[in-house]
Design a protein around this motif. Structure first.
Motif, mmCIF file in Angstrom:
data_model
loop_
_atom_site.group_PDB
_atom_site.id
_atom_site.type_symbol
_atom_site.label_atom_id
_atom_site.label_comp_id
_atom_site.label_asym_id
_atom_site.label_seq_id
_atom_site.Cartn_x
_atom_site.Cartn_y
_atom_site.Cartn_z
ATOM 1 N N PHE A 385 0.838 -1.199 0.000
ATOM 2 C CA PHE A 385 0.000 0.000 0.000
ATOM 3 C C PHE A 385 0.873 1.250 0.000
ATOM 4 C CE2 PHE A 385 -2.556 3.093 2.691
ATOM 5 C CZ PHE A 385 -3.323 3.544 1.637
ATOM 6 N N TYR A 386 1.932 1.207 0.782
ATOM 7 C CA TYR A 386 2.854 2.354 0.865
ATOM 8 C C TYR A 386 3.400 2.705 -0.524
ATOM 9 C CZ TYR A 386 6.874 5.195 2.312
ATOM 10 O OH TYR A 386 7.789 6.201 2.463
ATOM 11 N N MET A 387 3.873 1.697 -1.227
ATOM 12 C CA MET A 387 4.471 1.972 -2.540
ATOM 13 C C MET A 387 3.429 2.386 -3.566
ATOM 14 S SD MET A 387 7.628 -0.565 -2.906
ATOM 15 C CE MET A 387 7.022 -1.929 -2.033
ATOM 16 N N GLN A 388 2.262 1.721 -3.513
ATOM 17 C CA GLN A 388 1.194 2.106 -4.445
ATOM 18 C C GLN A 388 0.762 3.544 -4.178
ATOM 19 O OE1 GLN A 388 -1.059 -1.776 -3.686
ATOM 20 N NE2 GLN A 388 -1.875 -1.076 -5.640
ATOM 21 N N GLN A 389 0.730 3.910 -2.900
ATOM 22 C CA GLN A 389 0.346 5.275 -2.550
ATOM 23 C C GLN A 389 1.307 6.279 -3.185
ATOM 24 O OE1 GLN A 389 0.936 8.363 -0.843
ATOM 25 N NE2 GLN A 389 -1.141 8.583 -1.695
ATOM 26 N N ARG A 390 2.551 5.859 -3.385
ATOM 27 C CA ARG A 390 3.504 6.776 -4.009
ATOM 28 C C ARG A 390 3.435 6.708 -5.536
ATOM 29 N NH1 ARG A 390 5.929 8.337 0.952
ATOM 30 N NH2 ARG A 390 3.888 8.416 1.884
ATOM 31 N N GLY A 391 2.441 5.977 -6.036
ATOM 32 C CA GLY A 391 2.231 5.950 -7.480
ATOM 33 C C GLY A 391 2.889 4.789 -8.187
ATOM 34 N N ILE A 392 3.461 3.870 -7.413
ATOM 35 C CA ILE A 392 4.126 2.737 -8.040
ATOM 36 C C ILE A 392 3.098 1.612 -8.225
ATOM 37 C CG2 ILE A 392 5.966 1.024 -7.740
ATOM 38 C CD1 ILE A 392 7.438 3.222 -6.093
ATOM 39 N N PRO A 393 2.852 1.199 -9.476
ATOM 40 C CA PRO A 393 1.814 0.194 -9.732
ATOM 41 C C PRO A 393 2.100 -1.126 -9.011
ATOM 42 C CG PRO A 393 2.522 1.225 -11.778
ATOM 43 C CD PRO A 393 3.465 1.675 -10.721
ATOM 44 N N LYS A 394 1.059 -1.884 -8.827
ATOM 45 C CA LYS A 394 1.115 -3.120 -8.047
ATOM 46 C C LYS A 394 2.255 -4.047 -8.460
ATOM 47 C CE LYS A 394 -2.557 -5.539 -5.756
ATOM 48 N NZ LYS A 394 -4.009 -5.614 -5.666
ATOM 49 N N GLU A 396 5.059 -3.467 -10.103
ATOM 50 C CA GLU A 396 6.381 -2.916 -9.796
ATOM 51 C C GLU A 396 6.611 -2.893 -8.279
ATOM 52 O OE1 GLU A 396 4.545 -1.793 -12.271
ATOM 53 O OE2 GLU A 396 5.919 -2.038 -13.962
#
Lengths: 438, 250
Positions: A385-394, A396
């Motif tokens: 969730f943290y990485m997706q929140q920064r715009g990184i797709p699932k 990646e």
């Protein structure tokens, strides 16, 4: 004819082909007898409980390749660590290929097992080391010993620091319908000497291959050996890797095993201590999917005081992949002040993925530090969730997390170009391009 | 900028948000305060798209567009940023590489070219100076071994790099000493302008001395029970939450 019978009947023909001195003949004969007696391992044996070779043994393998098959360098360049200069001992379908190789006798020996076994000038070394640390009991090792004739022979004399890594690559072309290979490597590293070795088995075609490899490594006093195994083979390739390591006082040996491909891969990795203040490192990253199977079966035999061993294995299993980690630490009564550490972390991505993890500690000394830890889990959702929140797709984000999970092991690779290569293989394996080298 | 109407949400069948209404206009700073367990962090997670929560009713509009069905990364690409209370450690991936990836993924999603390397470096330098971050810090693995203060500063650094339309700061003040708090707040204030908005989620009034809100909302038991100006925060600091509870019961 079943493979076992075929191998036994091939043995006599094999010995007739080559000129062997009698000591070697005795070793081989004893070995084939042991194999004949024990046969291929089955799941009934504790050590093979989670790995079945049945499906692999059904193929009608050629035991001796009929042809010498040539391959172009351009075809296989990507399997070499071509960014840097290396010594190379390269085999194609079990036969040495001089034009792909870069061997040497200049101050060190990086050459062929067949020369070492057959030429009189090597006889003393062979008598002292060949088959001395490899098991005489384990049936697949015996099978290899019986047919041992080709592979890499590396002898680094006292105080020699080998300035470039040595690559040992076994290619199979698939020109035989099904091929069985039994490479045999012998590595002797003298007092205070230092060497880095990379070993790889690579099929170039989807025909089945079964490799039963044995490597003996002798590290003398204060020798340093860094050994890397890259297993990123095709789905049709099967590998049983038997590696036996003998360490003398204050030597440091590390073996990194990167298992990213192949159908069935079994790594039998055995460390034996003969001296004090020895350091042994066993690390591995396994990332597999589909129905691939990787089994790490490790042994560290602490027989002397004040030695250390460090094990760290990371496994990521997708789809229906199966993994095994059986890590045995044996501490003899004399081995006081042993510091043995073992860690095994597993991530299951697929609902049908399975891991069997079994730490096995047998400790007979009373003043030791032995610890082991084993985890089995899924990817951390909060981190996703943290990485997706920064715009990184699932996809990646998942790749970054898996990379982070393996990072401890990647960080300990001592050849920078190899480290880069491994991270690239991981990125490819995970199907991502992140715009920077992972 | 953000309009939330009648938002209901639950996790594992437990109702946490019970009809939230909230409107934040561009250029505004809002604060949500409330006792532990009131649903403050849940609300911020839901706005950012955390899939662990089930939204059963209501809508979340960002600049008039309903984002409640979008994946977290899609919301991020549209300009939602959440500063985490507990930022995650990612060994082996440097702060620089992580933020580069985040920026270029956002640009890709918005049909823009990747940011040229020199521009990226300049931006990183500028924003890391704003947060008074050491250059060495940027090449360390993301959040690995960072102190509480370093983690929060790194969150605001990422926010500065990504220039979100809506920034949600979830308990950004927790674990910060007074110097770090000043640096973080200063960073947020410098980034604030007429075209973006900030939502501060906090338990204590302390951070609001530095980031002064236009509106303060009190969240209790899944609902916004009171709204006021910056002085409401001071009143809460002085009197606690019980009086509001009593006011409710009356």
């Amino acid at each position: 004819m079943e493979l076992k019978e075929k191998l036994i009947s091939s043995f006599m023909a094999f010995e007739e082909q080559i000129d062997v001195h009698s000591d070697l003949h005795d070793i081989r004969t004893a070995a084939i007898k042991n194999f004949e007696h024990k046969g291929f391992p089955t799941k009934k044996e504790e050590a093979w409980k989670y790995t079945s070779l049945n499906s692999v043994l059904k193929n009608d393998y050629s035991v001796f390749p009929k042809h010498e098959n040539a391959i172009e360098f351009a075809e296989v360049k990507k399997y070499f660590l071509h960014e840097i200069d290396t010594y190379k001992v390269i085999f194609v379908d079990g036969k040495f290929t001089s034009f792909l190789s870069a061997t040497t006798h200049d101050g060190i020996d990086v050459c062929l097992m067949s020369s070492a076994l057959n030429k009189p000038k090597y006889k003393m070394v062979i008598d002292e080391y060949f088959n001395k640390i490899a098991s005489k009991d384990e049936s697949l090792t015996s099978l290899n010993t019986a047919f041992a004739n080709e592979g890499a022979y590396i002898n680094i004399p006292k105080s020699k620091v080998v300035e470039k890594p040595i690559e040992i690559i076994y290619f199979s072309t698939g020109k035989e319908n099904a091929l069985m290979l039994q490479p045999r490597n012998l590595v002797i590293v003298g007092e205070n000497a230092h060497v880095q070795i990379i070993e790889r088995h690579q099929s170039l075609n989807e025909n089945p291959v079964l490799t039963n490899s044995v490597t003996e490594i002798f590290a003398q006093k204060r020798a340093i050996v860094d050994y890397y195994k890259i297993q990123n083979d095709l789905q049709s390739a099967n590998l049983v890797d038997n590696t036996y390591i003998s360490q003398k006082q204050e030597s440091r040996v590390s073996v990194h095993t990167f298992s990213f491909g192949g159908n069935i891969t079994r790594n039998n990795l055995n460390f034996y201590h003969f001296g004090e203040r020895i350091d042994s490192t066993l690390k591995g990253i396994t990332i597999i999917g589909n129905k691939q199977h990787v089994d790490h079966y490790t042994l560290v035999h602490h027989a002397t005081p004040n030695c250390e061993s460090h094990q760290n294995y990371k496994t990521i299993l997708a789809d229906s992949a199966t993994g095994v980690f059986n890590g045995k630490i044996y501490v003899e009564k004399e081995a006081q002040k042993t510091d043995a550490f073992q860690q095994n972390n597993n991530i299951l991505l697929g609902d049908k993925a399975t891991i069997n993890a079994k730490p096995q500690l047998e400790i007979f000394a009373d003043d030791v530090k032995c610890s082991h830890g084993c985890t089995i889990g899924q990817l951390d959702e909060t981190a996703m969730f943290y990485m997706q929140q920064r715009g990184i797709p699932k996809k990646e984000a998942k790749a970054l997390l898996m990379y982070a999970f393996s990072n401890e092991v990647i960080e300990s690779i001592k050849i920078p170009e190899l480290k880069q290569r491994i991270t690239k293989i991981i990125a490819t394996k995970l199907g991502v391009n992140l715009g920077f080298d992972l | 900028m953000l309009k939330i109407s009648n938002l209901h949400a639950s996790v594992e069948d437990k109702d946490i948000l019970k009809g939230i209404n909230l409107e934040i206009k561009a250029g505004e700073v809002h604060a949500i305060m409330g006792p532990n367990g009131a649903g403050k962090s849940t609300l911020s997670s839901i706005i950012a798209g955390n899939e662990n929560y089930e939204v059963s009713e209501g809508e979340i509009l960002l600049e008039g567009e309903d984002i409640s069905e979008l994946a977290p990364e899609e919301r991020a690409h549209k300009g939602v940023f959440l500063s985490f209370q507990y930022p995650v450690e990612i060994p082996g991936v440097s702060v620089t590489n992580f933020i580069k990836t985040a920026i270029n993924e956002k640009r890709k999603a918005n049909n823009q070219e990747e940011m040229p390397a020199n521009e990226m470096l300049k931006l990183i330098r500028e924003k890391s100076e704003l947060l008074e971050m050491d250059r060495k810090f940027l090449s360390r693995s993301l959040n690995e071994g960072f102190s509480g203060g370093e983690k929060k500063r790194n969150e605001i650094f990422q926010m500065a790099m990504l220039e979100p339309k809506l920034a949600i700061l979830d308990e950004t003040d927790s674990g910060l000493d007074i110097d770090a708090l000043r640096i973080v707040a200063n960073g947020v204030n410098k980034l604030k302008n007429e075209n973006n908005a900030v939502l501060v989620i906090t338990h204590y009034q302390r951070l609001l001395d530095y980031i002064v809100p236009d509106f303060v909302h009190v969240l209790m038991d899944g609902k916004i029970v009171k709204t006021g100006g910056a002085d409401l925060a001071l009143e809460l600091e002085e009197k606690g939450y019980d009086w509001i509870k009593q006011e409710q019961e009356v």
